[in-house]
Design an enzyme around this catalytic site. Structure first.
Site, mmCIF file in Angstrom:
data_model
loop_
_atom_site.group_PDB
_atom_site.id
_atom_site.type_symbol
_atom_site.label_atom_id
_atom_site.label_comp_id
_atom_site.label_asym_id
_atom_site.label_seq_id
_atom_site.Cartn_x
_atom_site.Cartn_y
_atom_site.Cartn_z
ATOM 1 N N GLU A 130 0.946 -1.285 0.221
ATOM 2 C CA GLU A 130 -0.037 -0.029 0.024
ATOM 3 C C GLU A 130 0.837 1.049 0.219
ATOM 4 O O GLU A 130 0.658 2.089 0.856
ATOM 5 C CB GLU A 130 -1.136 -0.047 1.246
ATOM 6 N N GLU A 243 -6.686 -10.619 -0.285
ATOM 7 C CA GLU A 243 -7.247 -10.186 1.170
ATOM 8 C C GLU A 243 -8.822 -10.071 0.972
ATOM 9 O O GLU A 243 -9.473 -9.494 1.519
ATOM 10 C CB GLU A 243 -6.734 -9.020 1.646
#
Ligand code: G3I
Length: 321
Positions: A130, A243
């Site tokens: 991220e 995820e």
């Protein structure tokens, strides 16, 4: 009937879940279900910076390797997550007001030690998590604005991959993992730019993790996800859905559960449509333990560890699609 992992193995792909170290210790039924249904696991938190270098220069990967050992004891492949991220950093790093140069050295040292201590058994590492600017950032640069203590600036992300490339055996694949870049779009294009930049610098990157945190209210179209996976494949990149969870406030109704099942199934098909998509993973597998609000029923098994329609949908697709 057949388990998800047996059907996945017949297709030659991984079906996995994040596994929480503490829940593994305290909940035998949770551990049994993970081992029965999945052939891939990721430690939800135990391999992150805060867990592995709690004090500067003091490395402890025992919780991380404990989850890795559980996975291997049950014939599961292990995805290691993650080396560098703007979150889950220890206080000494966050509050240390280090210069970017010192931070870069600290993070390089972290990567070298953790990769060496965890060893050769992970299938891959999420080297950086991220770091790329969101669409909402209206950012002209590739990366998120750097926090004072986290240099998510251009040179450091490349350095993290270079450090991991040097530290890891070639058998361990190096991944970049992010959210909001699952379907084609501005952020997905920035991920592709990162890949091209790394390749141009002859720094190894083997794969992209698409987190797939979605909801019944919003999710990228299956076609745009498939197209994005293909575009990454065209660059030689392996793709993992890393995820997935599907927030579903109406999943206290049959209709909600069916809609949620269709979203899980559509994303699995988008993965199966592309040979370079090798893993389909949820972020946890039971509503009993989710990082989200339990009243959004996000995962394939309910809080009593019972399969929801999503499990039957995933199994049917693995068996027949
Ligand atoms: O272990 C400490 C404990 O010692 C301390 O007393 C307590 C209070 O501060 O915090 C505990 O750490 C918590 C950690 O989970 C372990 O339970 C952190 O507060 C908490 O923020 C952390 O949340 C995790 C989050 O990542 C941040 O690391 C979630 O469980 C985890 O599901 C979530 O997972 C992330 C992926 O890694 C990356 N993609 C997004 C995804 C969801 O945010």
């Amino acid at each position: 009937n057949e388990t998800l992992r047996d059907a996945a193995a017949r297709r030659g792909i991984f079906v996995g879940s994040a596994i929480n170290y503490w829940d593994l210790q305290k909940d035998a039924a949770y551990a049994r279900l993970a081992a029965a249904q999945y052939n891939l696991g990721t430690a939800e938190n135990s391999c992150k910076f805060a867990a592995t270098e709690g004090q500067p220069g003091s490395f402890n990967v025992s919780d991380c390797t404990s989850v890795l050992n559980f996975a291997h004891e049950h014939g599961m492949t292990f995805r290691a997550h993650n080396l560098i991220w703007g979150r889950s950093n220890p206080d000494w790093l966050v509050n240390g007001s280090y210069s970017p140069a010192n931070l870069s050295t600290l993070e390089g040292t972290h990567i070298q030690h953790v990769v060496a201590d965890v060893g050769k058994r992970p299938y891959c590492w999420d080297v950086v998590n991220e770091a790329i600017a969101d669409d909402s950032d209206n950012s002209s640069t590739l990366f998120k604005a750097a926090d004072p203590w986290y240099p998510a600036v251009e040179d450091y992300v490349y350095k993290a991959f270079a450090e991991a490339h040097a530290a890891a055996p070639s058998s361990i694949k190096l991944f970049y993992n992010d959210y909001g870049a699952e379907g084609t779009g501005a952020k997905a294009s920035r991920v592709i730019q990162l890949v091209k930049n790394l390749q141009q610098k002859n720094i190894r990157i083997d794969g992209i993790g698409l987190q797939m945190h979605v909801s019944t209210g919003y999710y990228p179209s299956f076609d745009s996800v498939s197209a994005n996976i293909k575009a990454l494949g065209d660059l030689g990149l392996e793709v993992h859905i890393t995820e997935m969870d599907v927030k579903c406030p109406t999943c206290n109704t049959t209709q909600g559960l069916e809609q949620q099942a269709a979203i899980y199934g559509g994303m699995l098909k988008a993965c199966l449509d592309n040979d370079n998509c090798r893993s389909f993973e949820t972020w946890g597998f039971t509503d009993k333990y989710t990082w989200l609000d339990q009243d959004t029923y996000p995962l394939p098994f309910d809080k009593n560890l019972q399969p929801k329609p999503a499990v039957a949908e995933l199994l049917s697709i693995l068996q027949t699609y």
